[in-house]
Design a protein around this motif. Structure first.
Motif, PDB file in Angstrom:
ATOM      1  N   SER A 136       5.984 -31.248  98.608  1.00  0.00           N
ATOM      2  CA  SER A 136       7.291 -30.629  98.460  1.00  0.00           C
ATOM      3  C   SER A 136       8.359 -31.660  98.749  1.00  0.00           C
ATOM      4  O   SER A 136       8.315 -32.329  99.769  1.00  0.00           O
ATOM      5  CB  SER A 136       7.429 -29.441  99.430  1.00  0.00           C
ATOM      6  N   THR A 145      18.482 -31.225  94.126  1.00  0.00           N
ATOM      7  CA  THR A 145      17.628 -30.923  92.986  1.00  0.00           C
ATOM      8  C   THR A 145      18.426 -30.070  92.015  1.00  0.00           C
ATOM      9  O   THR A 145      19.343 -29.344  92.401  1.00  0.00           O
ATOM     10  CB  THR A 145      16.367 -30.159  93.436  1.00  0.00           C
ATOM     11  N   THR A 146      18.092 -30.143  90.747  1.00  0.00           N
ATOM     12  CA  THR A 146      18.855 -29.400  89.742  1.00  0.00           C
ATOM     13  C   THR A 146      18.696 -27.899  89.905  1.00  0.00           C
ATOM     14  O   THR A 146      19.558 -27.132  89.493  1.00  0.00           O
ATOM     15  CB  THR A 146      18.431 -29.804  88.325  1.00  0.00           C
ATOM     16  N   THR A 147      17.593 -27.471  90.534  1.00  0.00           N
ATOM     17  CA  THR A 147      17.367 -26.037  90.723  1.00  0.00           C
ATOM     18  C   THR A 147      17.904 -25.537  92.047  1.00  0.00           C
ATOM     19  O   THR A 147      18.034 -24.333  92.258  1.00  0.00           O
ATOM     20  CB  THR A 147      15.860 -25.720  90.675  1.00  0.00           C
ATOM     21  N   ILE A 151      11.324 -29.572  95.212  1.00  0.00           N
ATOM     22  CA  ILE A 151      10.439 -29.833  94.080  1.00  0.00           C
ATOM     23  C   ILE A 151       8.998 -29.832  94.575  1.00  0.00           C
ATOM     24  O   ILE A 151       8.641 -30.602  95.458  1.00  0.00           O
ATOM     25  CB  ILE A 151      10.769 -31.184  93.433  1.00  0.00           C
ATOM     26  N   THR A 154       7.068 -31.038  89.391  1.00  0.00           N
ATOM     27  CA  THR A 154       7.970 -31.996  88.759  1.00  0.00           C
ATOM     28  C   THR A 154       9.374 -31.417  88.798  1.00  0.00           C
ATOM     29  O   THR A 154       9.561 -30.197  88.879  1.00  0.00           O
ATOM     30  CB  THR A 154       7.567 -32.267  87.302  1.00  0.00           C
ATOM     31  N   GLY A 155      10.361 -32.275  88.754  1.00  0.00           N
ATOM     32  CA  GLY A 155      11.740 -31.821  88.808  1.00  0.00           C
ATOM     33  C   GLY A 155      12.687 -32.990  88.715  1.00  0.00           C
ATOM     34  O   GLY A 155      12.273 -34.131  88.557  1.00  0.00           O
ATOM     35  N   THR A 156      13.973 -32.718  88.839  1.00  0.00           N
ATOM     36  CA  THR A 156      15.005 -33.735  88.697  1.00  0.00           C
ATOM     37  C   THR A 156      15.925 -33.718  89.906  1.00  0.00           C
ATOM     38  O   THR A 156      16.325 -32.649  90.369  1.00  0.00           O
ATOM     39  CB  THR A 156      15.838 -33.486  87.424  1.00  0.00           C
TER      40      THR A 156
END
Length: 437
Positions: A136, A145-147, A151, A154-156
């Motif tokens: 994590s 994080t974009t969300t 993460i 996967t994520g940004t």
């Protein structure tokens, strides 16, 4: 000789020695492994050894029946523990995984050995290299994080600046201000304190952005450390900086020169010479006088204020439309002639704003005192900047502002026993627009 040692055929003499030597070499892989001699029912036994610099003793853990049991090792201590919660199991920063055990009927019914591989006790890397892994990733301190959630696969991650709005007169910056903007707003002086650079949370590369949008001056003072080589940094209205720790001291990146400019919103100075002032009609100081300081040297043009009675001078000014109609500060420029035996002078300034069709006979606002010390005849003395002068009336754009400057010689603090000569004063106003449009 290649490993493992081979047992020769026909059977060699003392073959058990070869086997034991091989097992000794592999012994480190047994650390936290199941110990069959001490494992029974809901008691889980494990082998000791050395792990992560710790000497680990053989031990046992008590499992919970009819549950999934998670065995982990604390990275900071090397201590093994078990829980039916997967909180520590998923905390790859502080714990390494060992076993996931399923129990039912008072015995272990399923075993998963997680010691090898990313996140496992034998694959863990405290430095984040080698076979280490994470389950994590959260983001803070200048990224997000974009969300908005950690993460787990996967994520940004992207840059982010969180805003911390402070309206008080004191504030101590915290580690959580890293990568964010601390916005100060108060009508009075603001004291901002930076913990010593290099202490926990303020190590090298910690940074934050700071701005002052209030009327009062913000003074940032590090504990022990310096900021740009000085003990403190003052930010007036509209000024902001990026503050960075190098692990010992703080440095700043400034987007605007400390002096500002006449066309920029912020704090500005206006100098009023004595020649633009008049003795007050009541209790006025001496009339404007000019004497030579020396042959072919600057003349001394001043209003002289008595050593025993409080005397006043006045002037008026239409302040720029971009003035925020708020608090004003000032600084006194003065000197004294020879013959003095004490040198402390007390000045105070008052002001009132008068709008169109308002009566001029209006009381001044609250006075603000400055105390300064002279000492050498005919030297120029410049006082410190005052506290806030509250302008009386109801200030509005385009108002005529009347000022009264007073030497308060009867105050008890003023002990200069000769005239105090006023050369002029500098007033400081805060503007909230780029121009007077």
């Amino acid at each position: 000789m290649a490993f493992p040692q081979q047992i020769q055929s026909p059977p060699q003499y003392q073959a058990e020695v070869v086997v034991n030597e091989n097992l000794e070499t592999l012994g480190h892989q047994a650390v936290y492994g199941k110990n069959p001699l001490t494992t029974t029912a809901l008691t889980w036994g494990y082998f000791g050894g050395r792990w992560g610099g710790f000497a680990v003793a053989d031990g046992t853990l008590t499992l919970t029946n009819s549950a999934t049991n998670y065995i982990v090792v604390a990275v900071a201590t090397g201590v093994a523990s078990v829980s039916t919660s997967n909180t520590n199991w998923n905390n790859s920063t502080d714990y390494a995984r060992v076993y996931q055990l399923t129990t039912a009927g008072g015995v272990v019914t399923a075993t998963q050995d997680h010691r090898a591989g990313p996140g496992g006790a034998h694959g863990y890397s405290a430095a984040g290299g080698g076979g280490g892994g994470v389950s994590s990733v959260a983001a803070s301190g200048g990224v997000e994080t974009t969300t908005g959630s950690p993460i787990t696969g996967t994520g940004t991650i992207r840059g982010a600046v969180a805003v911390n709005t402070e309206t008080g007169t004191t504030y101590t910056y915290v580690t959580g201000d890293r990568g964010g903007l601390v916005s100060h707003s108060n009508g009075g002086a603001i004291a901002g304190t930076l913990p010593q650079a290099g202490t926990t949370g303020f190590e090298a590369n910690w940074y934050t952005f700071v701005q002052n949008v209030g009327a009062g001056t913000l003074t940032i003072t590090p504990t022990t450390s310096t900021i740009d080589g000085a003990a403190s940094l003052a930010l007036t209205t509209g000024q902001g900086v990026m503050v960075v720790s190098d692990g010992t001291n703080y440095y700043t990146m400034r987007g605007r020169s400390s002096g500002g400019s006449s066309g920029t919103a912020g704090k500005h100075s206006i100098y009023i010479p004595a020649s633009e002032m008049k003795p007050s009609a009541t209790g006025g100081c001496a009339a404007l006088a000019t004497i030579a300081s020396g042959a072919d040297q600057p003349d001394i043009t001043t209003l002289d204020f008595d050593a025993t009675a409080a005397e006043h001078a006045q002037f008026s000014r239409v302040l720029p439309k971009r003035w925020n109609e708020g608090l004003i500060q000032y600084r006194v420029h003065w000197s004294h002639p020879s013959g003095a035996s004490a040198y402390t002078v007390v000045w105070y300034l008052e002001a009132v704003a008068v709008s169109n069709d308002d009566p001029i006979a209006t009381s001044f606002g609250s006075l603000e005192v400055i105390t300064d010390v002279g000492g050498t005849a005919n030297d120029m003395y410049v006082s410190v900047e005052s506290g806030n002068v509250t302008v009386g009336g109801s200030p509005a754009a385009g108002d005529m502002v009347f000022f009264r400057i007073t030497r308060d010689s009867p105050s008890g603090t003023d002990d200069l026993n000769v005239d105090a000569r006023l050369h002029g004063i500098t007033i400081f106003i805060t503007t909230d627009a780029e121009n007077d449009a």
